[in-house]
Design an enzyme around this catalytic site. Structure first.
Site, PDB file in Angstrom:
ATOM      1  N   GLU A 232      48.028  36.672  -1.294  1.00 12.54           N
ATOM      2  CA  GLU A 232      49.551  36.566  -1.091  1.00 12.54           C
ATOM      3  C   GLU A 232      50.031  35.949  -2.466  1.00 12.54           C
ATOM      4  O   GLU A 232      49.640  34.922  -3.185  1.00 12.54           O
ATOM      5  CB  GLU A 232      49.937  35.458   0.016  1.00 12.54           C
TER       6      GLU A 232
ATOM      7  N   HIS B 178      56.841  23.500  36.032  1.00 16.17           N
ATOM      8  CA  HIS B 178      55.727  22.960  35.638  1.00 16.17           C
ATOM      9  C   HIS B 178      54.571  23.488  36.349  1.00 16.17           C
ATOM     10  O   HIS B 178      54.909  23.874  37.648  1.00 16.17           O
ATOM     11  CB  HIS B 178      55.558  21.300  35.942  1.00 16.17           C
TER      12      HIS B 178
END
Ligand code: FAD
Length: 467
Positions: free
Chosen positions: A202, A445
């Site tokens: 990169e 949840h």
């Protein structure tokens, strides 16, 4: 033949624009140079890459995680031909769906390359000869093509783009990836999961550098740890050569000036994409392009030529399918005299590595640069029961809110299913919610979304429950 609107290009910008135009009562035609509709996204982009990411993820889990779940497998093996075939089937079904939608909405499809003759006349080279069609409004939605860098010639054999990487006939032993952006990391993940050694080179000092920098840091760590990726950041690739059965890559460190040489069997060049306006006749009608070849548009997405509009990858902005689609709807509704609006700041960006990476709103770097007073709350997925149940422990949610007003400014996530979770943040930002709002809404949840609530609690004053 005369139409109310002609759309050139059938990617997620063009086909969505055509459908919305038809819904609004415009007689609409769409022009596509390939036989298959759907553009980059459906044929060689979003859809096939996600199909391979899903397949390779199954293999990776079977190999590395099933035993922990108490599932034994003998003779686990990869049938790459079948994997690619399934991907092709997914593409075929998706493309057929677009063909159906064109018919359903009575949109005329012209298969052939379109070229402007005048600002309201297009000639199309079809297999039945040249067709000339006219409309007072023509939308350019011709998308983009892979771009390379100096010293690197894509031969489509061993030095390849993402398009060829979607159709490899063997799993690379060592895959070199030039560019640590979204496409490079996604295609690198596919082959790393299937057993390839992956090395990313990169130019910048970070991967996925356009996103909040903490996301890139965590992604790098996870890819190194889980898939054995190697990274050379701040390295400029000078040359890549195909020596028949290997590729040799030369790069230089931008920090030390030291040269490196890497050899692999394939090299994916994923250094970005360039707008595609070849043989479109834009010079003939005088449409202005910017220095990078992108079509310049005004706030209504109209070019400098009256009646000629442009959307998607061919204009400046993020190269994302959903951005192109929003723009397609925008111009159609503008044609109908409506007052559409796109909030570009609230278009989410996503990377489909595992864990997935997503972000919307301002990055922390942007807030620092503009001197915006902000507060921040983070919450790690590993503290969630849901994450422990599925063994998806890496990553976090990070929430940025205004220091004084508590208004949400940005939400950045690396974690399981974050490509889906980010939708909650988009809605919150669109409605200009506060961090407190996100913190008090009930979240089911056990779900991964609880990390958003907990990070919002952290941002509103250090009160997360499970930390
Ligand atoms: P395109 O999809 O490029 O379509 C343009 C169409 O115009 C093409 O079909 C082309 O053949 C046609 N055309 C061009 N010129 C002419 C002409 N003169 N006459 C007739 N037809 C013409 N984005 C995401 O949001 N999510 C993702 O997960 C994602 N993954 C990706 C993965 C890969 C490997 C790649 C390469 C891209 C990915 N993208 C993703 C980006 C996304 O594909 C693009 O942003 C999107 O396709 C742009 O849409 P568009 O309509 O502007 O152009």
């Amino acid at each position: 033949m005369n139409y109310d609107v002609i759309v050139v290009g059938s990617g997620p910008g063009g086909y969505v624009c055509a459908i919305r135009c038809a819904q609004l009562g415009f007689k609409t035609a769409i022009v596509e140079r390939y036989a298959a509709l759907g553009g980059t996204c459906l044929n060689v982009g979003c859809i096939p890459s996600k199909a391979l990411l899903d397949s390779s993820e199954h293999y990776h889990n079977a190999k590395n995680h099933f035993a922990t779940h108490g599932i034994g497998l003998d003779n686990l093996r990869i049938d790459l031909t079948q994997m690619i075939k399934r991907k092709d089937d997914v593409v075929k079904q998706t493309v057929a769906g677009i063909q159906f939608l064109m018919k359903k909405n009575k949109i005329d499809v012209y298969n052939g390359h379109g070229t402007f003759e005048t600002s309201n006349t297009l000639s199309v080279q079809t297999s039945d000869g040249q067709k000339v069609i006219q409309a007072p409004r023509i939308v350019i939605a011709t998308g983009s093509k892979p771009a390379s860098i100096p010293g690197v010639t894509i031969d489509k054999k061993r030095i390849i783009t993402s398009t060829e990487a979607l159709n490899l006939t063997e799993i690379p032993k060592h895959l070199l990836v030039i560019g640590g952006g979204v496409i490079g990391l996604e295609m690198g993940s596919v082959y790393a999961r299937l057993g390839a050694k992956v090395t990313v080179i990169e130019y910048l000092d970070a991967i996925i550098a356009g996103m909040d920098r903490e996301l890139g840091k965590e992604t790098k760590k996870v890819l190194e740890k889980q898939l054995g990726f190697s990274f050379y950041l701040s390295h400029e690739v000078k040359q890549v050569q195909n020596n028949g059965d290997a590729v040799v890559l030369q790069a230089v460190s931008r920090e030390t000036g030291n040269a490196i040489e890497l050899s692999g069997d394939y090299c994916i060049v994923s250094t970005g994409r360039k707008p595609y306006t070849e043989n479109l006749g834009l010079e003939k009608i005088g449409v202005n392009l910017d220095k990078r070849g992108r079509v310049i548009v005004d706030e209504h997405l109209q070019t400098n030529v009256a009646g000629v509009y442009a959307i998607g990858d061919v204009i400046p902005g993020m190269m994302l399918a959903h951005k192109a689609s929003e723009e397609g709807v925008f111009v159609a509704e503008h044609f109908a005299g409506q007052h559409p609006h796109i909030n570009y700041r609230n278009i989410p960006a996503v990377v489909y590595t595992w864990p997935e990476v997503s972000g919307v709103g301002y990055t922390e770097e942007e807030l620092k640069e503009t001197g915006t007073p902000y507060k921040k709350g983070s919450f790690p997925f590993r503290a969630l029961g849901r994450s422990r149940a599925s063994m998806d422990l890496d990553g976090f949610v990070k929430i940025l809110a205004h220091q004084h007003t508590d208004e949400l400014l940005g939400v950045h996530i690396i974690g399981p299913r974050s490509a889906d979770i980010i939708a909650e943040a988009v809605v919150a930002l669109e409605f200009r919610a506060s961090a407190e709002d996100l913190a008090i809404f009930s979240h089911a949840h056990p779900t991964f979304t609880e990390a958003v609530k907990e990070a919002a609690l952290a941002a509103t004053g250090n009160r997360p429950i499970h930390l």
